[in-house]
Each structure stands twice: as structure tokens, then as C-alpha cells.
Design an enzyme around this catalytic site. Structure first.
Site, mmCIF file in Angstrom:
data_model
loop_
_atom_site.group_PDB
_atom_site.id
_atom_site.type_symbol
_atom_site.label_atom_id
_atom_site.label_comp_id
_atom_site.label_asym_id
_atom_site.label_seq_id
_atom_site.Cartn_x
_atom_site.Cartn_y
_atom_site.Cartn_z
ATOM 1 N NE ARG A 88 -4.156 -0.194 1.946
ATOM 2 C CZ ARG A 88 -5.006 0.747 2.527
ATOM 3 N NH1 ARG A 88 -4.339 0.182 3.757
ATOM 4 N NH2 ARG A 88 -5.630 1.492 1.942
ATOM 5 C CD GLN A 195 -12.010 1.484 5.969
ATOM 6 O OE1 GLN A 195 -13.242 2.439 5.678
ATOM 7 N NE2 GLN A 195 -11.280 1.923 5.060
ATOM 8 C CG ASP A 236 -4.103 6.685 5.886
ATOM 9 O OD1 ASP A 236 -4.974 6.882 6.273
ATOM 10 O OD2 ASP A 236 -3.462 5.654 6.418
#
Ligand code: MRU
Length: 340
Positions: A88, A195, A236
Site C-alpha cells: 500500500r 471503516q 496516514d
């Protein structure tokens, strides 16, 4: 909370988040490829959790290398690191954790390979334990910003499930709750992978922290009605200038918060700060498969041939962020690189 990632009898054991909230099941990854696939397919997700998992994947791969001479062992281990780094692109914790494993390897050059294998496993365990400690430190700093009676909006899942335990944004909320503050949480469902609905609602309900689920499109209207006192999200990757990449939809939340005078906080460990990336425009944004948007678990949500665009993250510019809560304290976005 159920552990998200752990070393269990020679395997990397992951809580399979793709099956929550219906089923609590674990996935035992016994080789590097199954760890890589688990990260790619969101069996484990959330920036700190994928970092910890990758470190354990490196340790797992190391155990299976038969070479007894350092150079050959190191070459194969670097190949494993490369495989895991390709899973990722956005969460910098993945690269941070792999880099730390590589540094351990080079620091042990010349040691017997058996000792290096043991040290790599120990290092991955240390990364896991430190991650929990960082989350708790963030919780202590961030809880100061929350008052009893407030309603907090969060987006995606930045909880125990997204870390080795305790959580970043939800860690702050958890710490405030543990201090006895009577708070309410509003969880955005977080399209397309849900999520917020599947993970944040489940996680907070496990801890009996009051949570109400909304669709993503309701957030702005609730802020306009004065029903949200502050927003806290995870990250992130945080660029050197304080721009923040987080789950797609975060930018819209930040814009609505600014328009309605609602404070917008980001909670992230220092392992999420990337001083090497100068600003948000340079953060690689993952594009995911069309079927995440066009369907849900085999059911069609769109015509089969519909063209789909599915970037998994967006960038919130530093000027929309009130402050960044880290394990080292609360920083103005422009100062956050100094905390890394
Ligand atoms: O695609 P995901 O589920 O890995 O995305 C996760 C997020 O965007 C989280 O908000 C982020 O990783 C912070 S987690 C503490």
C-alpha cells in the site's frame, strides 16, 4: 480490546477486520506472501497497524531464510522488505517500520544469522509495544482538549483496530472517557469500505462509549446545527508542512468544520510524520479497485459497467487543521515536523 496483530506460535496472527463486525476471526499468516495479501486486502488496515504487521512480516520471512552467511541472508531479507513495501503506498508507517527492520539488520552485520533472526523478531515486538505506548501518550495529551458533555465527530477508524492497540483519534476519545468525561461520539460511516460503520461503531460499543453512526453526507449539516463540538481524525501521512493525508472524506469534514467554527484535530504518532515529503501534493494516494464502490460483498450498488473512481485517501491542507496531537504533545501543523 481484541489484539489486531500479534506473534502467535511462529505465525503473524491478524484479527480479520474484513469480517467485522459480524465475526471475530483470526488469520494466521505463515509466510510473507500471506502477510502482504492481508495488508493489500485490508484484513489488517490503519497506518500504525500495517506498519507493525509489516515489521512482523519481515521477522516472519527472516525465520524461513536458510542462508547462513550474512550477505546472502541480507539480500533475501531486503527482497522481503521490498515485497511488503509494495502493498500500500500512502501510510508512511509501513515504510517507517520496514526501514527500522532494515536498520536492525545492518546494525547486526557480522553477527551469526541465527542471532539476527532472533533480534529481528524482538525488534518487531518492540515496534508493536511502542505503538501502544505512543497511542496512550497521545491519549493523555489529546484528552486535555476535550470537555465533558461534548460531542466529537470522527471519520474512518483510527482506533485500537487501526493500531497495535488503544488507537490514535479513538485513543484520545478513550482517554477522555477513562477520565470520566461524559462524551458522545458521532462516527461517519466512511464510504466505500465502511471503516466507520463496521469498525469504529463496533470498537466504541465494545468499550461502552456512546456512539451514533451517520452517513458521511450528514456531517456538514450536523455541524451547521451546532451538534458537533469538535472533530478528531487519524492520519496516514503528515507532510513536513503539516498537510495531512487520511481516509477519503476527511477533507470534506475539515472544510465543514472550518465553515462552522468547529475545531478539527488530527491525532497521529510521530511515526506518521514524514519530514521527507515537503507537502501534501507529494503524498502518493492509493487508488483502489472499482468494486469497492460499485458493489458490497457481492451485491451490485451500481451498473456493472459503470466507470468508477476510487482514491482511498485525500489531503487536508495544514491551514484547516486546528492542531496535531502526537505522542510528544500537541503541535500547530506548521511545527509538527519538529516533533518527528
Ligand atoms: O484504508 P485504511 O482503512 O487503512 O485507512 C485508514 C485510515 O485512513 C485511518 O484514518 C488512518 O490510518 C489513521 S489510523 C490510526
Amino acid at each position: 480490546m481484541v489484539p489486531t496483530v500479534q506473534w502467535h506460535e511462529g505465525a503473524v496472527r491478524l484479527l480479520d477486520q474484513s469480517r467485522l463486525p459480524e465475526t471475530v476471526t483470526f488469520l494466521d499468516c505463515r509466510d510473507v506472501e500471506s502477510v502482504a495479501v492481508a495488508i493489500r486486502e485490508l484484513k489488517v488496515r490503519g497506518a500504525p497497524a500495517i506498519g507493525v504487521t509489516a515489521a512482523m512480516g519481515v521477522a516472519l520471512g527472516a525465520q524461513a531464510i536458510s542462508a547462513e552467511e550474512y550477505e546472502t541472508f541480507a539480500k533475501q531479507l531486503l527482497g522481503i522488505c521490498e515485497r511488503l513495501a509494495a502493498t500500500r503506498p500512502t501510510a508512511v508507517n509501513l515504510f517507517w517500520a520496514i526501514e527500522r527492520m532494515k536498520q536492525k539488520l545492518s546494525a547486526l552485520r557480522g553477527e551469526p544469522v541465527a542471532a539476527i533472526k532472533a533480534a529481528l523478531l524482538k525488534e518487531s515486538q518492540a515496534i508493536l509495544e511502542e505503538d501502544i505506548a505512543l497511542c496512550k501518550a497521545m491519549g493523555r495529551h489529546g484528552a486535555e482538549l476535550i470537555q465533558g458533555g461534548q460531542t466529537i465527530l470522527t471519520h474512518c477508524n483510527a482506533g485500537a483496530l487501526a493500531t497495535a492497540g488503544y488507537g490514535t483519534a479513538l485513543g484520545v476519545i478513550r482517554a477522555a472517557w477513562e477520565q470520566g468525561k461524559q462524551i458522545q461520539v458521532i462516527a461517519d460511516e466512511t464510504r466505500p469500505v465502511l471503516q466507520g460503520a463496521r469498525l469504529t461503531a463496533w470498537e466504541l460499543m465494545q468499550d461502552k462509549i456512546p456512539v451514533t453512526l451517520i452517513t458521511d453526507s450528514m456531517a456538514g449539516s450536523l455541524m451547521r446545527q451546532g451538534k458537533i463540538h469538535l472533530c478528531i481524525v487519524g492520519a496516514d501521512r503528515i507532510a513536513a508542512n503539516g498537510d495531512v493525508a487520511n481516509k477519503i472524506g476527511t477533507y470534506g469534514v475539515a472544510l465543514a468544520a472550518r465553515a462552522h467554527g468547529v475545531p478539527f484535530y488530527v491525532a497521529a504518532p510521530t511515526s506518521t510524520i514524514d519530514p521527507a515529503t515537503p507537502d501534501g501534493a507529494r503524498i502518493p494516494i492509493e487508488e483502489r479497485a472499482a468494486d469497492e464502490v460499485a458493489g458490497w460483498r457481492g451485491l451490485a450498488a451500481a451498473p456493472a459497467e459503470a466507470r468508477v473512481w476510487n482514491p482511498a485517501f485525500d489531503v487536508t491542507p495544514a491551514e484547516l487543521v486546528t492542531a496535531i496531537i502526537t505522542d510528544r504533545g500537541v503541535f500547530a501543523p506548521r511545527d509538527v515536523a519538529g516533533a518527528a
